[in-house]
Scaffold this motif. Structure first.
Motif, PDB file in Angstrom:
ATOM      1  N   ASN A 297      30.020  39.472  50.423  1.00 14.94           N
ATOM      2  CA  ASN A 297      30.327  39.585  49.088  1.00 14.94           C
ATOM      3  C   ASN A 297      29.393  41.328  48.945  1.00 14.94           C
ATOM      4  O   ASN A 297      28.877  41.585  49.283  1.00 14.94           O
ATOM      5  N   SER A 298      30.479  41.345  47.734  1.00 15.95           N
ATOM      6  CA  SER A 298      31.393  43.280  48.026  1.00 15.95           C
ATOM      7  C   SER A 298      31.048  43.538  46.454  1.00 15.95           C
ATOM      8  O   SER A 298      31.232  42.580  46.288  1.00 15.95           O
ATOM      9  N   GLU A 299      30.007  44.116  46.430  1.00 16.63           N
ATOM     10  CA  GLU A 299      30.563  45.068  44.707  1.00 16.63           C
ATOM     11  C   GLU A 299      30.447  46.761  44.902  1.00 16.63           C
ATOM     12  O   GLU A 299      29.736  47.107  45.478  1.00 16.63           O
ATOM     13  N   ILE A 300      31.517  46.980  44.451  1.00 19.75           N
ATOM     14  CA  ILE A 300      33.127  48.608  44.361  1.00 19.75           C
ATOM     15  C   ILE A 300      31.742  48.928  42.896  1.00 19.75           C
ATOM     16  O   ILE A 300      32.741  48.462  42.177  1.00 19.75           O
ATOM     17  N   LYS A 301      31.348  50.402  43.648  1.00 21.14           N
ATOM     18  CA  LYS A 301      31.088  50.990  42.387  1.00 21.14           C
ATOM     19  C   LYS A 301      32.137  52.048  42.005  1.00 21.14           C
ATOM     20  O   LYS A 301      32.572  52.138  42.982  1.00 21.14           O
ATOM     21  N   GLU A 302      31.512  53.786  41.531  1.00 22.24           N
ATOM     22  CA  GLU A 302      32.623  54.418  41.624  1.00 22.24           C
ATOM     23  C   GLU A 302      32.820  55.134  42.717  1.00 22.24           C
ATOM     24  O   GLU A 302      33.879  55.522  42.966  1.00 22.24           O
ATOM     25  N   ASN A 303      31.576  55.381  42.945  1.00 21.49           N
ATOM     26  CA  ASN A 303      31.341  56.125  44.214  1.00 21.49           C
ATOM     27  C   ASN A 303      30.571  55.371  45.598  1.00 21.49           C
ATOM     28  O   ASN A 303      30.062  56.267  46.476  1.00 21.49           O
ATOM     29  N   SER A 304      30.486  54.536  45.367  1.00 23.04           N
ATOM     30  CA  SER A 304      29.272  53.714  46.258  1.00 23.04           C
ATOM     31  C   SER A 304      29.549  52.187  45.834  1.00 23.04           C
ATOM     32  O   SER A 304      30.663  51.785  46.231  1.00 23.04           O
ATOM     33  N   PHE A 305      29.684  51.792  47.213  1.00 22.54           N
ATOM     34  CA  PHE A 305      28.931  49.637  47.387  1.00 22.54           C
ATOM     35  C   PHE A 305      27.885  49.227  47.920  1.00 22.54           C
ATOM     36  O   PHE A 305      27.136  49.607  48.196  1.00 22.54           O
ATOM     37  N   LEU A 306      27.980  48.157  47.057  1.00 21.46           N
ATOM     38  CA  LEU A 306      26.880  47.089  47.724  1.00 21.46           C
ATOM     39  C   LEU A 306      26.753  46.166  48.523  1.00 21.46           C
ATOM     40  O   LEU A 306      27.887  45.403  47.728  1.00 21.46           O
ATOM     41  N   HIS A 307      26.755  45.627  49.768  1.00 23.69           N
ATOM     42  CA  HIS A 307      27.032  44.700  50.501  1.00 23.69           C
ATOM     43  C   HIS A 307      26.144  43.757  50.500  1.00 23.69           C
ATOM     44  O   HIS A 307      25.159  43.797  51.647  1.00 23.69           O
ATOM     45  N   ARG A 308      26.432  42.228  50.414  1.00 23.53           N
ATOM     46  CA  ARG A 308      25.186  40.991  50.301  1.00 23.53           C
ATOM     47  C   ARG A 308      25.695  40.328  51.815  1.00 23.53           C
ATOM     48  O   ARG A 308      27.326  39.484  51.415  1.00 23.53           O
ATOM     49  N   VAL A 309      24.445  39.922  52.696  1.00 24.67           N
ATOM     50  CA  VAL A 309      24.622  38.763  53.847  1.00 24.67           C
ATOM     51  C   VAL A 309      24.479  38.224  53.719  1.00 24.67           C
ATOM     52  O   VAL A 309      23.335  38.040  53.896  1.00 24.67           O
ATOM     53  N   LEU A 310      23.954  36.855  54.141  1.00 27.16           N
ATOM     54  CA  LEU A 310      23.641  35.851  53.871  1.00 27.16           C
ATOM     55  C   LEU A 310      22.964  35.690  55.260  1.00 27.16           C
ATOM     56  O   LEU A 310      22.934  36.084  56.697  1.00 27.16           O
ATOM     57  N   LYS A 311      21.109  36.180  55.530  1.00 23.05           N
ATOM     58  CA  LYS A 311      20.512  36.003  56.631  1.00 23.05           C
ATOM     59  C   LYS A 311      20.162  34.426  57.627  1.00 23.05           C
ATOM     60  O   LYS A 311      21.098  33.812  57.023  1.00 23.05           O
ATOM     61  N   SER A 312      20.286  34.775  58.681  1.00 22.04           N
ATOM     62  CA  SER A 312      20.126  33.750  59.893  1.00 22.04           C
ATOM     63  C   SER A 312      18.500  33.120  58.869  1.00 22.04           C
ATOM     64  O   SER A 312      17.858  33.448  58.772  1.00 22.04           O
ATOM     65  N   GLU A 313      19.135  31.185  59.488  1.00 17.91           N
ATOM     66  CA  GLU A 313      18.229  30.617  59.538  1.00 17.91           C
ATOM     67  C   GLU A 313      17.085  31.100  59.941  1.00 17.91           C
ATOM     68  O   GLU A 313      15.569  30.767  60.004  1.00 17.91           O
ATOM     69  N   GLN A 314      17.239  31.539  61.625  1.00 24.59           N
ATOM     70  CA  GLN A 314      15.690  31.753  62.105  1.00 24.59           C
ATOM     71  C   GLN A 314      14.858  32.913  61.244  1.00 24.59           C
ATOM     72  O   GLN A 314      14.503  33.553  61.973  1.00 24.59           O
ATOM     73  N   ASN A 315      15.844  33.672  60.548  1.00 33.03           N
ATOM     74  CA  ASN A 315      14.799  35.235  59.489  1.00 33.03           C
ATOM     75  C   ASN A 315      13.958  36.006  60.253  1.00 33.03           C
ATOM     76  O   ASN A 315      13.277  35.583  60.237  1.00 33.03           O
ATOM     77  N   ILE A 316      15.658  36.703  61.042  1.00 37.86           N
ATOM     78  CA  ILE A 316      14.549  37.424  62.195  1.00 37.86           C
ATOM     79  C   ILE A 316      14.121  38.691  61.359  1.00 37.86           C
ATOM     80  O   ILE A 316      15.346  39.414  60.325  1.00 37.86           O
ATOM     81  N   GLU A 317      13.680  39.394  61.270  1.00 39.04           N
ATOM     82  CA  GLU A 317      12.997  40.723  60.399  1.00 39.04           C
ATOM     83  C   GLU A 317      13.383  41.598  62.050  1.00 39.04           C
ATOM     84  O   GLU A 317      12.512  41.273  62.865  1.00 39.04           O
ATOM     85  N   LYS A 318      14.303  42.993  61.922  1.00 39.02           N
ATOM     86  CA  LYS A 318      14.770  43.948  62.237  1.00 39.02           C
ATOM     87  C   LYS A 318      14.416  45.228  61.155  1.00 39.02           C
ATOM     88  O   LYS A 318      15.084  44.713  60.267  1.00 39.02           O
TER      89      LYS A 318
END
Length: 338
Positions: A297-318
């Motif tokens: 899912n994406s949220e596009i504003k005037e001069n920027s964007f915010l993009h959300r992605v569901l993390k893996s169930e393995q919950n890898i922290e990088k």
């Protein structure tokens, strides 16, 4: 072609000013040019020392550099963050040396190169063709599959780059989501030749890959190229290779911030006007980072964007998250790596 890019870096809010950035290489007589060094050598004993007379180098005159800036300013309303490239002149160093000695006198002398000094760079393409409905995989295959493997045997004095992976496409296979290439794909490599290395010898390639439809069939193959039998030509004379190179993901012009909240990975950055109505998708290099089947899912504003992605169930922290982000508007896709 040179990557002399002019791109939007920042649009100051409220004032409407547009700032441009110019990237140059090999501007003649600049501090990074070899010509001032030659001038010092010539003044000393009228002898110019060179390690690589047969190197091919691209160059810009100062006037041409200024002209490109002027052109970018005139086209600022049309660029909208796109890259403006200029076709640069190129020549072998020995051509420069001959012109120099003819005009000013003196001589040039070839001296021993340093180990690892490169003379030329070539592009090699490995092409895969599949029957209709079959595919192979990207560097991150998604929920299943495996990327192609390449093992090279090169003559002494040659080195080859990692694969330059083209932008992948989503290949759904419910309940799985995979990333790869359908029907055909060409994967480019840069081949580097060191100074004083032999022109003779063979390049041998052994490769393994998966060809998949409803089933996956492991494939393997080998090929060889004799360098004595190859006619090497400038990339501008090979429009197909030039197009493949131009279509590779480019570096995103703005920093992309990555954060996590609950079970989501959140990408955010500035956005050029040209991509405001685009569908955004994130292809991570790490296979275990996100849920590949989840809707992004994406949220596009005037001069920027915010993009959300569901993390893996393995919950890898990088801490160092990298990948390719695409902006799709109808059938037009722009892709960037970060």
């Amino acid at each position: 072609q040179a990557e002399d890019g002019i791109r939007d870096v920042e649009r100051s809010r409220g004032l409407g000013d547009v700032y441009k950035r110019q990237r140059y290489g090999n501007v003649t007589w600049s501090t990074g040019s070899v010509l001032p060094i030659w001038k010092q050598m010539y003044k000393k004993n009228k002898t110019i020392l060179t390690t690589g007379p047969y190197m091919r180098r691209f160059f810009f005159s100062v006037n041409e550099a200024v002209s490109l800036i002027d052109q970018a300013l005139k086209l600022k309303n049309k660029l909208n963050g796109k890259i403006l490239s200029a076709e640069m002149k190129s020549a072998k160093m020995i051509d420069f040396l001959k012109v120099w000695t003819k005009k000013f006198g003196g001589k040039y002398k070839i001296i021993q190169s340093r180990k690892g000094d490169r003379q030329d760079e070539y592009l090699i393409g490995v092409k895969f063709e599949f029957d209709r409905g079959w595919h192979t995989y990207w560097i991150n295959p998604g929920d299943s599959g495996e990327k192609a493997k390449f093992e090279w045997e090169l003559p002494e004095g040659y080195k080859i780059s990692n694969p330059k992976w083209p932008t992948p496409t989503k290949i759904p296979y419910p309940p799985l989501m995979t990333y790869g290439y359908e029907n055909e794909v060409v994967i480019l490599f840069s081949l580097f030749k060191e100074l004083n290395s032999s022109e003779k010898g063979e390049i041998n390639l052994n490769s393994e890959w998966l060809a998949c439809a409803d089933i996956c069939l492991p494939q393997s193959g080998s090929s060889k190229v004799n360098l004595n039998d190859v006619l090497i030509s400038p990339i501008e004379d090979q429009p197909n290779i030039q197009e493949l190179k131009d279509n590779l993901p480019k570096k995103y012009p703005y920093p992309i911030s990555v954060s996590t909240k609950n079970n989501e990975l959140i990408l955010s950055s500035e956005l050029n006007d040209a991509f405001k109505d685009s569908e955004i998708y994130f292809f991570p290099y790490d296979q275990n980072l996100i849920s590949h089947t989840a809707i992004q899912n994406s949220e596009i504003k005037e001069n920027s964007f915010l993009h959300r992605v569901l993390k893996s169930e393995q919950n890898i922290e990088k801490s160092n998250i990298k990948g390719v982000i695409t902006f799709r508007k109808n059938d037009d896709i722009s892709s960037f790596y970060f």
